[in-house]
Design a protein around this motif. Structure first.
Motif, PDB file in Angstrom:
ATOM      1  N   TRP A 104       5.534 -12.209   8.195  1.00  0.00           N
ATOM      2  CA  TRP A 104       4.330 -12.797   7.580  1.00  0.00           C
ATOM      3  C   TRP A 104       3.828 -13.996   8.381  1.00  0.00           C
ATOM      4  O   TRP A 104       2.707 -14.451   8.174  1.00  0.00           O
ATOM      5  N   PHE A 162       3.785 -12.401   0.587  1.00  0.00           N
ATOM      6  CA  PHE A 162       2.510 -13.075   0.365  1.00  0.00           C
ATOM      7  C   PHE A 162       1.632 -12.985   1.607  1.00  0.00           C
ATOM      8  O   PHE A 162       2.138 -12.817   2.711  1.00  0.00           O
ATOM      9  N   ILE A 207      11.653  -3.461  -3.927  1.00  0.00           N
ATOM     10  CA  ILE A 207      11.093  -3.172  -2.603  1.00  0.00           C
ATOM     11  C   ILE A 207      10.976  -4.494  -1.862  1.00  0.00           C
ATOM     12  O   ILE A 207      10.295  -5.417  -2.334  1.00  0.00           O
ATOM     13  N   GLY A 208      11.624  -4.596  -0.704  1.00  0.00           N
ATOM     14  CA  GLY A 208      11.489  -5.813   0.091  1.00  0.00           C
ATOM     15  C   GLY A 208      12.808  -6.531   0.270  1.00  0.00           C
ATOM     16  O   GLY A 208      13.565  -6.722  -0.694  1.00  0.00           O
ATOM     17  N   GLN A 247      17.505  -7.559   7.898  1.00  0.00           N
ATOM     18  CA  GLN A 247      17.301  -9.001   8.077  1.00  0.00           C
ATOM     19  C   GLN A 247      18.574  -9.663   8.580  1.00  0.00           C
ATOM     20  O   GLN A 247      19.677  -9.288   8.158  1.00  0.00           O
ATOM     21  N   GLN A 279       0.868  -1.186   0.000  1.00  0.00           N
ATOM     22  CA  GLN A 279       0.000   0.000   0.000  1.00  0.00           C
ATOM     23  C   GLN A 279       0.902   1.233   0.000  1.00  0.00           C
ATOM     24  O   GLN A 279       1.244   1.758   1.045  1.00  0.00           O
ATOM     25  N   ILE A 316       9.927   4.889   2.168  1.00  0.00           N
ATOM     26  CA  ILE A 316       9.310   5.262   0.894  1.00  0.00           C
ATOM     27  C   ILE A 316       8.105   6.152   1.205  1.00  0.00           C
ATOM     28  O   ILE A 316       7.253   5.797   2.026  1.00  0.00           O
TER      29      ILE A 316
HETATM   30  P1  NAP Z   1       8.592 -11.533   2.951  1.00  0.00           P
HETATM   31  O1  NAP Z   1       9.578 -12.351   3.682  1.00  0.00           O
HETATM   32  O2  NAP Z   1       7.236 -11.396   3.496  1.00  0.00           O
HETATM   33  O3  NAP Z   1       9.258 -10.112   2.757  1.00  0.00           O
HETATM   34  C1  NAP Z   1       8.538  -9.035   2.234  1.00  0.00           C
HETATM   35  C2  NAP Z   1       9.433  -7.824   2.228  1.00  0.00           C
HETATM   36  O4  NAP Z   1       8.716  -6.723   1.678  1.00  0.00           O
HETATM   37  C3  NAP Z   1       9.860  -7.398   3.635  1.00  0.00           C
HETATM   38  O5  NAP Z   1      11.176  -6.937   3.578  1.00  0.00           O
HETATM   39  C4  NAP Z   1       8.876  -6.268   3.946  1.00  0.00           C
HETATM   40  O6  NAP Z   1       9.348  -5.358   4.888  1.00  0.00           O
HETATM   41  C5  NAP Z   1       8.778  -5.633   2.590  1.00  0.00           C
HETATM   42  N1  NAP Z   1       7.593  -4.822   2.437  1.00  0.00           N
HETATM   43  C6  NAP Z   1       6.301  -5.242   2.406  1.00  0.00           C
HETATM   44  N2  NAP Z   1       5.475  -4.191   2.256  1.00  0.00           N
HETATM   45  C7  NAP Z   1       6.262  -3.087   2.180  1.00  0.00           C
HETATM   46  C8  NAP Z   1       5.989  -1.703   2.043  1.00  0.00           C
HETATM   47  N3  NAP Z   1       4.750  -1.232   1.944  1.00  0.00           N
HETATM   48  N4  NAP Z   1       7.046  -0.861   2.026  1.00  0.00           N
HETATM   49  C9  NAP Z   1       8.308  -1.319   2.123  1.00  0.00           C
HETATM   50  N5  NAP Z   1       8.622  -2.625   2.260  1.00  0.00           N
HETATM   51  C10 NAP Z   1       7.601  -3.490   2.296  1.00  0.00           C
HETATM   52  O7  NAP Z   1       8.416 -12.026   1.417  1.00  0.00           O
HETATM   53  P2  NAP Z   1       9.379 -12.909   0.512  1.00  0.00           P
HETATM   54  O8  NAP Z   1      10.770 -12.401   0.531  1.00  0.00           O
HETATM   55  O9  NAP Z   1       8.731 -13.055  -0.813  1.00  0.00           O
HETATM   56  O10 NAP Z   1       9.407 -14.286   1.249  1.00  0.00           O
HETATM   57  C11 NAP Z   1       8.199 -14.881   1.694  1.00  0.00           C
HETATM   58  C12 NAP Z   1       8.463 -16.279   2.115  1.00  0.00           C
HETATM   59  O11 NAP Z   1       8.580 -17.089   0.955  1.00  0.00           O
HETATM   60  C13 NAP Z   1       9.753 -16.511   2.855  1.00  0.00           C
HETATM   61  O12 NAP Z   1       9.712 -16.145   4.191  1.00  0.00           O
HETATM   62  C14 NAP Z   1       9.905 -17.982   2.647  1.00  0.00           C
HETATM   63  O13 NAP Z   1       9.081 -18.684   3.529  1.00  0.00           O
HETATM   64  C15 NAP Z   1       9.447 -18.135   1.226  1.00  0.00           C
HETATM   65  N6  NAP Z   1      10.597 -18.062   0.316  1.00  0.00           N
HETATM   66  C16 NAP Z   1      11.469 -19.063   0.388  1.00  0.00           C
HETATM   67  C17 NAP Z   1      12.559 -19.044  -0.410  1.00  0.00           C
HETATM   68  C18 NAP Z   1      13.493 -20.178  -0.318  1.00  0.00           C
HETATM   69  O14 NAP Z   1      14.582 -20.073  -0.771  1.00  0.00           O
HETATM   70  N7  NAP Z   1      13.088 -21.309   0.265  1.00  0.00           N
HETATM   71  C19 NAP Z   1      12.784 -18.002  -1.285  1.00  0.00           C
HETATM   72  C20 NAP Z   1      11.862 -16.974  -1.340  1.00  0.00           C
HETATM   73  C21 NAP Z   1      10.761 -17.023  -0.528  1.00  0.00           C
HETATM   74  P3  NAP Z   1       9.195  -5.646   6.475  1.00  0.00           P
HETATM   75  O15 NAP Z   1      10.216  -6.698   6.783  1.00  0.00           O
HETATM   76  O16 NAP Z   1       9.473  -4.336   7.095  1.00  0.00           O
HETATM   77  O17 NAP Z   1       7.788  -6.099   6.700  1.00  0.00           O
END
Ligand code: NAP
Length: 488
Positions: A454, A342, A179-180, A207, A148, A315
Motif C-alpha cells: 500500500w 486501506f 482475507i488479507g 509476509q 474486487q 480466491i
Molecule cells: P495491508 O497491509 O494493506 O494488507 C492488506 C492485505 O489484504 C494484504 O495481505 C493483501 O494482499 C490482501 N488483499 C487485498 N486485496 C486482496 C484481494 N483482492 N484478494 C486477496 N487478498 C487481498 O492492510 P492492513 O493489514 O489493514 O494494514 C494496513 C496498514 O495499517 C499497515 O501496513 C500499518 O501501517 C497499519 N496497521 C498498523 C498496525 C499496528 O499495529 N501499528 C496494525 C494494523 C494496521 P497482498 O499482500 O497480496 O496485496
C-alpha cells in the motif's frame, strides 16, 4: 491585531479530530490562537483508533513512544498496548486540554475554497465557515479498501471490513474466514483462534514477521514511571533513538542493519514453523521490509493450531456459502472478514479543495500527490497538511512525526499572525525540486525492491520519506523562506 499582542487575530480550522487534529488544536491554542474550529466527520474523536476495534488490535510501536511527547502516560498496560487503551488515551488528553469544546462532530467538510484571501469551508450539513488558515489532519489509513472479488455481496453470512468490525456478530463456535495477511490480519488470527470453530486465512502474499514479544508493564514498573517524569522522558527518547538507529536506517539503505532484521525474520520462520510445507507457504519471495514489516510473536503459533488453516490457493469468487479457491475447493464460512487494508493515497479527498485562481487539489495532484515537505502545496496559500504525502510513516511513531510537522507549520502560521505576510505557500519550483529529490532517493530504499504494497502509489512510487530520520528532523526544524511564495 489582538489587544496586548502585536498579532493578527486569526481564525483557524483543523479538519479531523484524530491524533494530528487533537495535537493541532492543543498547540494552536497554547500559541494563543483561540478562534479555532475542529471539524470531524464522525461522531467521536480518535481517527484510526476510533475506526479500528478488531480483536487483537494493538499498536506495534511501543506505547511509551506512541504518545504525545508532552503527555507521557505512565500507565500503559503493555509494551504494545491494545487499541482501546490508545483510544482512551486520546480521549483523556482531548478532555484534559478541553479540545472537545472545539470539535464539531458529524461535520464533514465537503469543500474548502480560497476566496479573497480567506478559506471558505462548506460542511455537509449545510453550514459554512470562513477562516484564515486551514490545517488538514485527515490521516492516512482511513479509506478502507473492499477487494474486487466476484460474488462478494452474495455471501450469505456476515461480512465486514476489519476497520468496520461488527461486534454484534458472534464468533464463538463459528467458521471464520479472513482475507488479507497484513498487520491487521496477522493480529486478528491469534486473537480469535481459540474462540472460533475454525479460522481460514486467505493469503495472497506471504509476509515477513519480526517476533516482538509484548510483555505487560507490571504495577511496580508503572509506579516507577508515575514517580519519575524523567524516567518516562528517558524511555521515550531511548525508544526513539533505538528505532532511528536501526529500522529507520535499514529501510533507506543501511544494508548491515537490514541484514540483521532479515536474519531475525528468517530465524523466526525457521524456528517457529515446524511443518516444512507450511513454512514454504509462509516464506515471502521478496525482501524483508519491502512491504510494511509485521511485528508478532503470536501469529506463527496461532496459524499452526489444529482449527487454523492457511489458504494459499487464489480466491476465484465468493459464493453464498463461502470462498471458492482456484483448486476448486469451497471453504464454507459463517463470517468473512476483509482485512484488505486501506487506500493510503486519498489523503483528505473526497473533500474538494480549491486554491488560488480556481486550481483544485485534484488538478494539482492529477499525476501524483506532490507536496512540499509533506506539509504544503503550491497554489494553496495558508493551507497546511499534517501527515501529508511522503511523511515518514513506516513502522515509526506517527505522533512524533506529526509533532515535528506541526512545529514547522506553526512557524509559517506565525508569519501570517505577525502580519509579516498575508499569504504563505511553497513555490512550484521548490516543490518540484523536493519531489525530484525524493524520486531519486527512493531508488536506494527497500520499498522499491519488488513487491506489492500500500506504500506504492499508482505510479509505483512509495509514499514514504526516503531519507534518514535525522534528515527529516533537520528539514522540519525551520522553514527555508526562499522556498515560499510570500505575499505581504
Ligand atoms: P495491508 O497491509 O494493506 O494488507 C492488506 C492485505 O489484504 C494484504 O495481505 C493483501 O494482499 C490482501 N488483499 C487485498 N486485496 C486482496 C484481494 N483482492 N484478494 C486477496 N487478498 C487481498 O492492510 P492492513 O493489514 O489493514 O494494514 C494496513 C496498514 O495499517 C499497515 O501496513 C500499518 O501501517 C497499519 N496497521 C498498523 C498496525 C499496528 O499495529 N501499528 C496494525 C494494523 C494496521 P497482498 O499482500 O497480496 O496485496
Amino acid at each position: 491585531m489582538t489587544k496586548g499582542e502585536d498579532k493578527r487575530a486569526l481564525r483557524v480550522a483543523v479538519i479531523g479530530a484524530g491524533m494530528s487534529g487533537i495535537l493541532a488544536a492543543i498547540k494552536l491554542r497554547q500559541a494563543g490562537i483561540t478562534d479555532l474550529a475542529v471539524y470531524e466527520k464522525a461522531d467521536r474523536l480518535g481517527g484510526t483508533w476510533r475506526d479500528n476495534t478488531y480483536p487483537g488490535l494493538s499498536c506495534d510501536v511501543p506505547s511509551h513512544l506512541y504518545a504525545y511527547s508532552f503527555e507521557p502516560n505512565p500507565d500503559w498496560s503493555h509494551r504494545f498496548s491494545p487499541g482501546a487503551e490508545i483510544q482512551a488515551y486520546f480521549e483523556r488528553v482531548a478532555a484534559k486540554y478541553d479540545v472537545e469544546s472545539l470539535i464539531s462532530y458529524n461535520a464533514e467538510v465537503t469543500r474548502a475554497a480560497f476566496e479573497v484571501g480567506r478559506w471558505r469551508l462548506e460542511i455537509k450539513d449545510g453550514r459554512t465557515d470562513v477562516v484564515d488558515i486551514v490545517l488538514t489532519a485527515t490521516g492516512v489509513l482511513h479509506h478502507p479498501v473492499s477487494p474486487q472479488i466476484d460474488g462478494l455481496t452474495s455471501f450469505s453470512g456476515a461480512c465486514f471490513h476489519s476497520a468496520r468490525w461488527d461486534h454484534d456478530v458472534p464468533l464463538a463456535g463459528r467458521r471464520v474466514g479472513i482475507i488479507g495477511t497484513g498487520s491487521t490480519g496477522v493480529q486478528i488470527v491469534p486473537a480469535i483462534v481459540d474462540e472460533v470453530a475454525s479460522v481460514s486465512l486467505f493469503q495472497r502474499t506471504a509476509q515477513w514477521i519480526l517476533p516482538l514479544p509484548n510483555p505487560e508493564h507490571g504495577e511496580e514498573e508503572k509506579a516507577a514511571f508515575r514517580a519519575s517524569p524523567e524516567l518516562l522522558r528517558a524511555t521515550y527518547l531511548d525508544l526513539a533513538e533505538r528505532f532511528q538507529n536501526t529500522f529507520a536506517r535499514a529501510v533507506v539503505g543501511d544494508h548491515a542493519q537490514m541484514q540483521r532484521i532479515a536474519d531475525a525474520c528468517r530465524a523466526n520462520l525457521d524456528d517457529n514453523v515446524a511443518d516444512p510445507a507450511l513454512r514454504r507457504k509462509l516464506t515471502p519471495d521478496y525482501q524483508v521490509a519491502c512491504k510494511r514489516l509485521i511485528m508478532s510473536d503470536q501469529f506463527y503459533p496461532a496459524i499452526q493450531k489444529p482449527n487454523a488453516e492457511l489458504v494459499t490457493d487464489a480466491i476465484v469468487r465468493i459464493e453464498p456459502a463461502g470462498v471458492r479457491t482456484a483448486d476448486g475447493q469451497l471453504h464454507e464460512l459463517d463470517v468473512l472478514v476483509l482485512a484488505t487494508g486501506f487506500d493510503g493515497h486519498r489523503f483528505m479527498r473526497p473533500m474538494q479543495i480549491v486554491g488560488r485562481d480556481g486550481l483544485t487539489l485534484d488538478e494539482a495532484w492529477a499525476d501524483a500527490n506532490e507536496a512540499y515537505r509533506s506539509v504544503a502545496v503550491p497554489g494553496f496559500p495558508n493551507f497546511f497538511t499534517m501527515v501529508g504525502p511522503n511523511s515518514p510513516i513506516g513502522n515509526f511513531s506517527l505522533i512524533m512525526i506529526s509533532e515535528m510537522q506541526l512545529a514547522y507549520i506553526m512557524q509559517l502560521v506565525e508569519l501570517i499572525r505577525t502580519g509579516r505576510y498575508r499569504e504563505v505557500a511553497p513555490t512550484a519550483a521548490a516543490t518540484a525540486r523536493f519531489n525530484a529529490a525524493i524520486k531519486e532517493a527512493m531508488k536506494g530504499t527497500v520499498w522499491v525492491t519488488g513487491c506489492r504494497s500500500w506504500y506504492l502509489d499508482r505510479n509505483g512510487n512509495p509514499a514514504m520519506w526516503p531519507w534518514t530520520f535525522e534528515r527529516f528532523e533537520a528539514e522540519m526544524a525551520k522553514p527555508d523562506l526562499g522556498d515560499f511564495d510570500l505575499v505581504a
